[in-house]
Design an enzyme around this catalytic site. Sequence first.
Site, mmCIF file in Angstrom:
data_model
loop_
_atom_site.group_PDB
_atom_site.id
_atom_site.type_symbol
_atom_site.label_atom_id
_atom_site.label_comp_id
_atom_site.label_asym_id
_atom_site.label_seq_id
_atom_site.Cartn_x
_atom_site.Cartn_y
_atom_site.Cartn_z
ATOM 1 N N CYS A 66 0.827 -1.207 0.000
ATOM 2 C CA CYS A 66 0.000 0.000 0.000
ATOM 3 C C CYS A 66 0.867 1.265 0.000
ATOM 4 O O CYS A 66 2.080 1.216 0.134
ATOM 5 C CB CYS A 66 -0.933 -0.007 1.201
ATOM 6 N N ALA A 69 2.960 1.767 3.033
ATOM 7 C CA ALA A 69 4.164 0.923 3.001
ATOM 8 C C ALA A 69 5.266 1.609 2.196
ATOM 9 O O ALA A 69 6.439 1.574 2.585
ATOM 10 C CB ALA A 69 3.841 -0.436 2.397
ATOM 11 N N ARG A 100 11.385 -4.823 6.849
ATOM 12 C CA ARG A 100 12.221 -4.712 5.658
ATOM 13 C C ARG A 100 13.657 -4.739 6.155
ATOM 14 O O ARG A 100 13.965 -4.078 7.136
ATOM 15 C CB ARG A 100 11.912 -3.388 4.963
ATOM 16 N N HIS A 199 6.051 6.437 -2.212
ATOM 17 C CA HIS A 199 7.418 6.946 -2.453
ATOM 18 C C HIS A 199 7.338 8.437 -2.767
ATOM 19 O O HIS A 199 8.112 9.241 -2.248
ATOM 20 C CB HIS A 199 8.071 6.270 -3.663
HETATM 21 FE FE1 CFM Z 1 13.223 0.548 -5.639
HETATM 22 FE FE2 CFM Z 1 12.615 -1.809 -5.862
HETATM 23 FE FE3 CFM Z 1 11.234 -0.150 -4.273
HETATM 24 FE FE4 CFM Z 1 13.732 -0.904 -3.648
HETATM 25 FE FE5 CFM Z 1 12.720 -2.894 -2.043
HETATM 26 FE FE6 CFM Z 1 11.606 -3.703 -4.287
HETATM 27 FE FE7 CFM Z 1 10.249 -2.111 -2.718
HETATM 28 MO MO1 CFM Z 1 10.705 -4.561 -1.989
HETATM 29 S S1 CFM Z 1 14.557 -1.180 -5.568
HETATM 30 S S2 CFM Z 1 12.766 1.001 -3.535
HETATM 31 S S3 CFM Z 1 14.592 -1.805 -1.863
HETATM 32 S S4 CFM Z 1 11.343 -0.230 -6.389
HETATM 33 S S5 CFM Z 1 12.777 -4.789 -2.894
HETATM 34 S S6 CFM Z 1 12.227 -3.826 -6.433
HETATM 35 S S7 CFM Z 1 9.546 -3.755 -3.784
HETATM 36 S S8 CFM Z 1 11.000 -2.643 -0.794
HETATM 37 S S9 CFM Z 1 9.378 -0.208 -3.072
#
Ligand code: CFM
Length: 545
Positions: A66, A69, A100, A199
């Site tokens: 989500c 997250a 994580r 993000h």
């Molecule tokens: Fe970038 Fe990723 Fe992500 Fe990531 Fe991650 Fe991820 Fe993620 Mo899991 S590199 S920041 S450190 S998009 S592994 S493939 S899904 S936490 S949001």
Amino acid sequence: MSAVREEKLVQWDPVDIKAKLIAKYPPKVARKRAKQIMINEALENETPEITANVRTIPGIITMRGCTYAGCKGVIMGPTRDIVNLVHGPIGCSFYAWLTRRNQTDPGENGDNYIPYAFSTDMQEQDIIFGGEKKLELAIQEAYDTFHPKSIAIFATCPVGLIGDDIHTVASTMKEKLGDCNVYAFSCEGYKGVSQSAGHHIANNQVFRHIVGENDEVKPGEFKINLLGEYNIGGDGFEIDRIFAKCGITCISTFSGNATYDQFASAHTADLNAVMCHRSINYVADMLETKYGIPWIKVNFIGAESTAKSLRKIARYFDNTDLIDRVEKVIAEEMPEVEAAAADVRKRTDGKTAMLFVGASRAHHYQGLFSEMGMKVISAGYEFAHRDDYEGRQVLPLKLDADSRNIEELEVVADETRFRPRKSPEELAALEEQGLDFEKYDGLIRDMDENTLIIDDLNQYEAEKLVELMKPDIFCAGIKEKFSIMKLGVPMKQLHSYDSGGPYAGFKGAVNFYHEIDRLTSSKVWSYLKAPWQENPELTAAYVWE
Ligand code: CFM
């Protein structure tokens, strides 16, 4: 390569696989999913279009997380000296607590709040009467206990539904406390179609409230920021080791093992190196517009990519000492890596892999697999956007209602601190030498023809895909781990690395080769029979039978 393996590779036809993946869906669902499943045509100059960053169809068990997250967990979670306070029920906070595997070292002052879970622990009465007072008290308590430089507040779904004004609480408390920067994130889980929205919400606030707060000039000759590296399993520590050896100073990592002060000083760096394009590319753009810092795409997953990225950074600074030192480091590190690769290739050559991770990793890890002689036959992202598949030339993308919901900051050049690090002529000269700025070509171009690229793969399709294509290894996350292993296929978590890592840089590459060799060479999988191998259809029995 064994005969069996060769047989396996030619056994399937991607058109057929795609049809089988969506055969059981109702027609409307099948039509939608078909647009997110692409057979790579590997066209020379023109990449085909894939549908991405759209809502998951209700009823489908997605692999996505989500918005909360993405904000609290992914971007702010890895920071070490900011108190990350969740405003919401304790269930949401539990999942913010060390789930994580972003690692930290406490640094010189020892400030490290990662082992704590801060939550307002909302109850029913707070939902009915409002939670602002409780939030204020929690901020005060965190401040009195730890005296942190900064407190970040995260909204979970109920907070948005009842309308608590977390931003006003944050600014009131910031004023009251005096020496603590308090700000809030409206990152309710439902805010976007996935964690990608989270993000963006996180990065916007970091840019608005923290970057630029400390103008002090930090020591170091070649100063960069590393954007989109989250120190999972210690990846960031390995990259730090390599930077130190090369004489490159990292002012701030966004956000693995990062401190408040590193963010605050990020505008003093001279280059932004972007690792995870998906989670942060817009911050690189904003840093360029406001402060004049150019950005390049890098990738420290895979030994060859690591070497290439170091060379790019050295080329940018255009300094012979740095260029020589980088070459020396690569020459020193590579023999061990090459020996390990040669050793595992005896067993891994020609084997197949599938990669389904949030975004960047499904692309970055392909380099590591090809160093082992393995072929990625299917890959995809949970929540990336079209530019991560097709390359940045598709930007700007058409905005839909969901993307419009996410704030875009209007950034202009800073009146006093905008300082172009290179003149347009210098940039053009570097581009002529092959150094591309603001460029990312995406996943599609790096995958072979006739491979399957699947966006937002779900539980049902994952199992079907494994059943049909039988890869030698499947890489995804914890939700997929056991269902895939029950099918008799080894599974490696590429989010948390299971309990392994680091896999970045040179030492990380060696770790990864050994891990994948161990998993794909293990005999145990051949003893396991997947349900379809024993019975083509499941049958059930009653206890009295
Ligand atoms: Fe970038 Fe990723 Fe992500 Fe990531 Fe991650 Fe991820 Fe993620 Mo899991 S590199 S920041 S450190 S998009 S592994 S493939 S899904 S936490 S949001």
